[in-house]
Each structure stands twice: as C-alpha cells, then as structure tokens.
Enzyme design. Sequence first.
Site, PDB file in Angstrom:
ATOM      1  N   ARG A   1      31.618  57.905  74.134  1.00 37.12           N
ATOM      2  CA  ARG A   1      32.052  58.526  75.374  1.00 37.12           C
ATOM      3  C   ARG A   1      33.564  58.454  75.548  1.00 37.12           C
ATOM      4  NH1 ARG A   1      26.862  57.661  76.030  1.00 37.12           N
ATOM      5  NH2 ARG A   1      27.078  55.415  75.927  1.00 37.12           N
TER       6      ARG A   1
ATOM      7  N   HIS B   1      33.419  60.808  63.456  1.00 45.07           N
ATOM      8  CA  HIS B   1      33.229  61.836  64.493  1.00 45.07           C
ATOM      9  C   HIS B   1      34.036  61.438  65.723  1.00 45.07           C
ATOM     10  CE1 HIS B   1      31.434  64.726  67.154  1.00 45.07           C
ATOM     11  NE2 HIS B   1      30.507  65.103  66.299  1.00 45.07           N
TER      12      HIS B   1
ATOM     13  N   TYR C   1      32.360  62.788  71.616  1.00 46.01           N
ATOM     14  CA  TYR C   1      31.932  64.168  71.898  1.00 46.01           C
ATOM     15  C   TYR C   1      32.258  64.599  73.317  1.00 46.01           C
ATOM     16  CZ  TYR C   1      27.912  61.286  73.173  1.00 46.01           C
ATOM     17  OH  TYR C   1      27.119  60.289  73.681  1.00 46.01           O
TER      18      TYR C   1
ATOM     19  N   HIS D   1      34.828  68.337  68.044  1.00 45.72           N
ATOM     20  CA  HIS D   1      34.358  69.551  68.712  1.00 45.72           C
ATOM     21  C   HIS D   1      35.575  70.246  69.303  1.00 45.72           C
ATOM     22  CE1 HIS D   1      30.093  67.672  69.506  1.00 45.72           C
ATOM     23  NE2 HIS D   1      30.417  67.715  68.224  1.00 45.72           N
TER      24      HIS D   1
ATOM     25  N   GLU E   1      34.172  71.376  63.987  1.00 51.31           N
ATOM     26  CA  GLU E   1      32.719  71.551  63.901  1.00 51.31           C
ATOM     27  C   GLU E   1      32.331  72.909  64.486  1.00 51.31           C
ATOM     28  OE1 GLU E   1      30.386  68.258  65.251  1.00 51.31           O
ATOM     29  OE2 GLU E   1      28.503  69.389  65.159  1.00 51.31           O
TER      30      GLU E   1
ATOM     31  N   ASP F   1      27.476  72.799  61.296  1.00 44.06           N
ATOM     32  CA  ASP F   1      26.287  72.149  61.854  1.00 44.06           C
ATOM     33  C   ASP F   1      25.160  73.179  61.871  1.00 44.06           C
ATOM     34  OD1 ASP F   1      24.329  71.325  63.876  1.00 44.06           O
ATOM     35  OD2 ASP F   1      25.721  69.717  64.374  1.00 44.06           O
TER      36      ASP F   1
ATOM     37  N   HIS G   1      23.738  74.031  65.272  1.00 46.39           N
ATOM     38  CA  HIS G   1      24.693  74.784  66.090  1.00 46.39           C
ATOM     39  C   HIS G   1      24.816  76.238  65.631  1.00 46.39           C
ATOM     40  CE1 HIS G   1      26.909  70.769  67.189  1.00 46.39           C
ATOM     41  NE2 HIS G   1      25.650  70.791  67.558  1.00 46.39           N
TER      42      HIS G   1
ATOM     43  N   HIS H   1      26.500  69.243  58.938  1.00 43.02           N
ATOM     44  CA  HIS H   1      25.606  68.468  59.802  1.00 43.02           C
ATOM     45  C   HIS H   1      24.238  69.105  59.658  1.00 43.02           C
ATOM     46  CE1 HIS H   1      28.897  66.804  62.721  1.00 43.02           C
ATOM     47  NE2 HIS H   1      28.847  66.164  61.568  1.00 43.02           N
TER      48      HIS H   1
ATOM     49  N   ASP I   1      22.245  73.530  72.392  1.00 37.96           N
ATOM     50  CA  ASP I   1      22.544  72.495  71.403  1.00 37.96           C
ATOM     51  C   ASP I   1      21.571  71.338  71.570  1.00 37.96           C
ATOM     52  OD1 ASP I   1      23.578  70.572  69.766  1.00 37.96           O
ATOM     53  OD2 ASP I   1      25.548  70.490  70.711  1.00 37.96           O
TER      54      ASP I   1
ATOM     55  N   HIS J   1      19.139  69.050  69.053  1.00 40.04           N
ATOM     56  CA  HIS J   1      18.732  68.775  67.681  1.00 40.04           C
ATOM     57  C   HIS J   1      17.258  68.370  67.630  1.00 40.04           C
ATOM     58  CE1 HIS J   1      23.180  67.586  66.693  1.00 40.04           C
ATOM     59  NE2 HIS J   1      23.086  68.708  67.373  1.00 40.04           N
TER      60      HIS J   1
ATOM     61  N   GLU K   1      21.953  64.298  62.010  1.00 39.71           N
ATOM     62  CA  GLU K   1      22.194  63.868  63.404  1.00 39.71           C
ATOM     63  C   GLU K   1      20.937  64.152  64.203  1.00 39.71           C
ATOM     64  OE1 GLU K   1      25.477  66.635  64.058  1.00 39.71           O
ATOM     65  OE2 GLU K   1      26.838  64.925  64.209  1.00 39.71           O
TER      66      GLU K   1
END
Length: 280
Positions: free
Chosen positions: A37, A67, A70, A107, A142, A176, A179, A211, A224, A226, A256
């Site tokens: 976060r 990564h 996000y 991102h 990404e 991804d 995505h 990804h 989005d 997964h 992921e």
Amino acid sequence: MIRIGCHLSPSKGLFRMGQDALSIRANTFQFFLRNPRGSKAKELDLNDAAALMNLLRERDMLPIVAHAPYTLNPCAADQRVREFAAMVMEDDLKRMEAFPGNFYNFHPGSHVGQGPEAGIERTSSLLNALLWPDMGTTVLIETMAGQGSEIGATFEQVRDILRQVELGERMGVCLDTCHVFAAGYDVVNNLEGVLERFDRIIGFGRLKALHVNDSLFPLGSHKDRHAPIGQGCIGLDAFLRLVDHPALRALPMILETPQEDLSGYAREIALLREEAVDNL
Ligand code: FE
Ligand code: FE
Ligand code: ZN
C-alpha cells in the site's frame, strides 16, 4: 524449461523468500520492496539482499521482478499524489541497485478525468525525472485492464508512454494476461494476432516479463479480477499455448493468482510446465 514463479512476500527476509521460491520449484518470482500500500519501508538489509542474489545466481533463478506499490498513481491530477508516487519509486529504484540486472514493474496510473493523453504525459515525465543512464534496473510498464480511467490498457498507450521517455533503453513492458484479456485482446482465440499487434505497435524487444493470471471476467470486460489458472475465462489450454509460445517461453512468468498458500502456486507452476503434480 520455462521460467516461472509467483508473487512472494519478503516478510521473513529476502534470502528466506528465495528459499520459498526454491521450495515450490520456481525459477523466478516477484516481490514488493515495501508494504504494497506504499507506506514506509524499513531499511534494506544489504547482506540479506546479497545472500539472495548469490542464491538466485547459483540456482539459475534470475531475472526477478519487483513490483511497485499498486496504490501509487504516477499520473494523478493532484500534485501531492504524483510527488508521493515519485518519492516511493525513487526510493524503490535506489533499493533495486542491490539487485542489479532485474526488473521493476509499475502500473502507469489512472488519469481520473484528465484524459489519457494528459495521463500518458504525466507518467512519462515522472519516469524522465526518475531514470538515470547507468541504473542497473529495467523499469517495466504493466499492461492494464482499463478499469476506471487506467492508462496502459491499449498497446498504443503503452507505446506512447515509452516514446516520451528519454532513457528508453532502461524501459520495457510486462504483459499481464488477465489485464490484456479484460482490455479486449483475445489471447484465447487469437494469440498470434495479439502478439503480432504487440510487435507491430510496441515491438517484441520491449517485452521483458509476463504476469500469468486467469481472468474472472470475460474478454473486454475492463475488470481486473484474477482467477487461478484454468478457473477463469482464459482457461488452461490457452495458458499451455501461451507459456510455450516461441516468442514468450524465454520470458520470466509470474503468477499473481489468488491462492491460499505456497502449495497452490507449486501446483500451478507444475501444471504450466506440464509436470506431474502428485508429489507436491
Ligand atoms: Fe500489477
Ligand atoms: Fe499484474
Ligand atoms: Zn491485475
């Protein structure tokens, strides 16, 4: 053998994370350099980082992918939000120098009403402020699902960001699967066509990582979410073709998917390598 792993947590230490990867027969992985976060990160333990790098070299597990948190929005209209993204990414990229030769995936952000062109321009200028010529890391944009006002959901937008980055040789793309499928690229029925478009618009040379995620929602849904491999709208057959595609099979592939624990990823890794799963 394909290079595949999953997202792992460094909460027990960096070397331990490498051992976790080995335990599930991963030969690459992804991790966060800080709380996902985006809050404060504790100081990087350089000895632990060096121990991890030695392990990864010895066991042929490079490259790996870090990564970015996000929750960052590198193209926010609010200057403070952009400055926060810049500050976190600057610190992350400094940390990445302890893992030279690897990837930092982020991102590209949400333009929230400014329009995609303005968003693209803001994200590119943030990258121009952050990259330096002899950095050891390749920064990956990404591909996004296009949820809300996300930029980077079309290959053209990804190309437009790359075009405006001065140190383009420090940049690449992470595709991804969830995505791009949600964004409307049919990797199930037309993988060749999607890859051909990627090559024509962005260039295969830019593609540095994948990804590998199934999608809970259908083609073009712009959602989005997964799903585990084989339990979403993409399906196992499409993944088996994808991971063995000549243009893709040398790339690091990161799962992921939602899994309860490491054994779930061990099973997915074996599944995609078409290895027996019964001894896991
Ligand atoms: Fe991501
Ligand atoms: Fe992803
Ligand atoms: Zn996602």
